[in-house]
Motif scaffolding. Structure first.
Motif, mmCIF file in Angstrom:
data_model
loop_
_atom_site.group_PDB
_atom_site.id
_atom_site.type_symbol
_atom_site.label_atom_id
_atom_site.label_comp_id
_atom_site.label_asym_id
_atom_site.label_seq_id
_atom_site.Cartn_x
_atom_site.Cartn_y
_atom_site.Cartn_z
ATOM 1 N N ASN A 144 43.237 51.380 44.736
ATOM 2 C CA ASN A 144 43.756 51.403 43.731
ATOM 3 C C ASN A 144 43.624 52.221 42.949
ATOM 4 N N CYS A 160 44.124 39.462 52.181
ATOM 5 C CA CYS A 160 42.848 39.557 51.534
ATOM 6 C C CYS A 160 41.644 39.155 52.893
ATOM 7 N N LEU A 331 48.457 39.572 46.114
ATOM 8 C CA LEU A 331 47.288 39.069 46.987
ATOM 9 C C LEU A 331 47.859 38.338 47.100
ATOM 10 N N PRO A 348 38.808 37.267 45.414
ATOM 11 C CA PRO A 348 39.559 38.246 45.117
ATOM 12 C C PRO A 348 40.554 37.611 44.085
ATOM 13 N N HIS A 349 40.868 36.187 44.654
ATOM 14 C CA HIS A 349 42.099 35.157 43.883
ATOM 15 C C HIS A 349 41.301 35.248 42.674
ATOM 16 N N ARG A 351 38.819 36.286 41.209
ATOM 17 C CA ARG A 351 38.582 37.980 40.566
ATOM 18 C C ARG A 351 39.705 38.656 39.756
ATOM 19 N N ALA A 352 40.951 38.301 39.962
ATOM 20 C CA ALA A 352 42.475 38.459 39.723
ATOM 21 C C ALA A 352 42.693 37.449 38.743
ATOM 22 N N LYS A 353 42.621 36.252 38.946
ATOM 23 C CA LYS A 353 42.696 35.411 37.617
ATOM 24 C C LYS A 353 42.014 36.075 36.364
ATOM 25 N N GLU A 355 40.867 39.376 35.702
ATOM 26 C CA GLU A 355 41.510 40.137 34.634
ATOM 27 C C GLU A 355 43.403 39.840 34.254
ATOM 28 N N GLN A 356 43.924 38.406 34.749
ATOM 29 C CA GLN A 356 44.967 37.985 34.316
ATOM 30 C C GLN A 356 44.998 37.383 32.178
#
Length: 365
Positions: A144, A160, A331, A348-349, A351-353, A355-356
């Motif tokens: 990224n 992932c 992802l 990672p899921h 973490r993504a949540k 961040e959202q």
């Protein structure tokens, strides 16, 4: 015009010459996902650790001809994967790219190659079956960052993990079964044979902080065992490659070799977290652990080969690539959504949540 899909294979990387060993180690220990110390300390500490580890690392790579075979093996996996994908889906233009984390070709080089090719889509595929913040997580971050610097903006999906994927488990089990039967044929009938499913270790603190790696390794072994046809199977999950003095997850592979020697049990080591041969299989397992086992008087020492470009593994990887592309997600796991139990907050899921949610809160403010 056919749509161009870039499949980017993530891997660790390895030095390509004796003089590359130290800069490779500096890159490794400069990664905040690996060396978890304050940022102002990390650069000089990474150089110190690399300096102290250069000579023993060079001695290990000398066994392999002075370099790691990982780049060539990963590129061959990519070519094999391309061939399967093109045969399955000739209406799409597929091309594989390699993004190593700590030595060339690294993410910036891979991003440049993808950009020059003119990809319409990018699929990020780790050659780490089990997710860890120290491997796949770090590679996604590096990718990224490189994309942001290069201005590469195309639809991208990251896989992932595939720790309990049916095709991966089945192909791995076939290799374990074949190696077991070969070892069993070489041993006297009265000598028991135990399988050591050996994975790279992690500091216990990283797992306790929420990294799902250990849970995923154990899930891999459970999935593989389901496909084995070995009566009264004797097996255990263990961990190798400890490099720091802090407490690591266990049991250690060394301790399990010692236990097997005391119990007069032969062992078959399966490198369950590695899908390519490299120093930790070709040197640590094949040379160092073998010598230790023989010194302890173990009645038999055998190893399951890593997958490399095994046809069954490549077919399973192609299945994963196609499911990743069709997931409709930025992802995804091998089964689409998050697979890790809730206590693994570094999934990672998760973490993504988070961040959202942070983005939503920032916009609301």
């Amino acid at each position: 015009m056919a749509r161009r899909v870039a499949v980017v294979l993530f891997n660790l990387g390895g030095p390509d010459a004796p003089e590359s060993v130290r800069p490779f180690l500096v890159n490794l220990f400069s990664d905040p996902a690996i060396l978890r110390v304050p940022g102002f300390v990390r650069p000089w500490l990474a150089k110190l650790i690399a300096w102290r580890r250069t000579k023993p690392a060079q001695e290990n790579y000398a066994v392999l001809g002075g370099k790691s075979p990982l780049r060539e093996l990963t590129e061959e996996q990519g070519r094999s994967l391309e061939a399967v994908l093109r045969a399955r889906d000739p209406g799409t233009e597929w091309r594989s790219f390699v993004a190593m984390r700590y030595w060339h070709p690294m993410s910036d080089e891979a991003v440049s190659a993808v950009q020059s090719w003119g990809a319409d889509e990018v699929l990020l595929v780790p050659l780490y079956p089990q997710f860890s913040t120290t491997t796949t997580g770090s590679s996604i971050t590096a990718w990224n960052d490189a994309c942001a610097k290069a201005g590469l903006r195309v639809p991208t999906t990251a896989l992932c993990c595939f720790h309990a994927d049916e095709g991966y488990a089945r192909s791995t089990a076939r290799m374990v079964q074949e190696a077991y039967e070969k070892a069993r044929a070489e041993l006297p009938a009265d000598i028991p044979l135990r399988i050591l499913f050996s994975a790279h270790g992690l500091p216990e603190s990283i797992v306790k902080a929420g990294d799902p790696y250990q849970w995923q390794v154990e899930s891999t072994v459970a999935a593989v065992i389901e496909h084995l046809t070995i009566p009264d199977l004797d097996s255990i999950v263990c961990y190798q490659s400890r490099v720091t003095p802090q407490k690591w997850i266990g049991p250690s592979t060394e301790d399990e070799i010692e236990r097997a020697a005391k119990e007069k049990v032969a062992i078959l080591i399966s490198p369950i977290a590695f899908v390519s041969e490299h120093s930790e299989t070709l040197v640590e397992l094949d040379v160092e652990y073998r010598e230790e086992a023989e010194h302890l008087g173990i009645p038999g020492y055998f190893r399951v080969p890593a997958q490399n470009s095994d046809a069954g593994f490549i077919e399973a990887l192609a299945d994963l690539v196609q499911r990743t592309r069709g997931s409709g997600r930025a992802l995804c796991s091998f089964a689409g959504a998050r697979q890790c139990p809730k206590q693994h907050g570094d999934c990672p899921h998760a973490r993504a949540k988070t961040e959202q949610q942070d983005v939503k809160l920032a916009k609301a403010a």
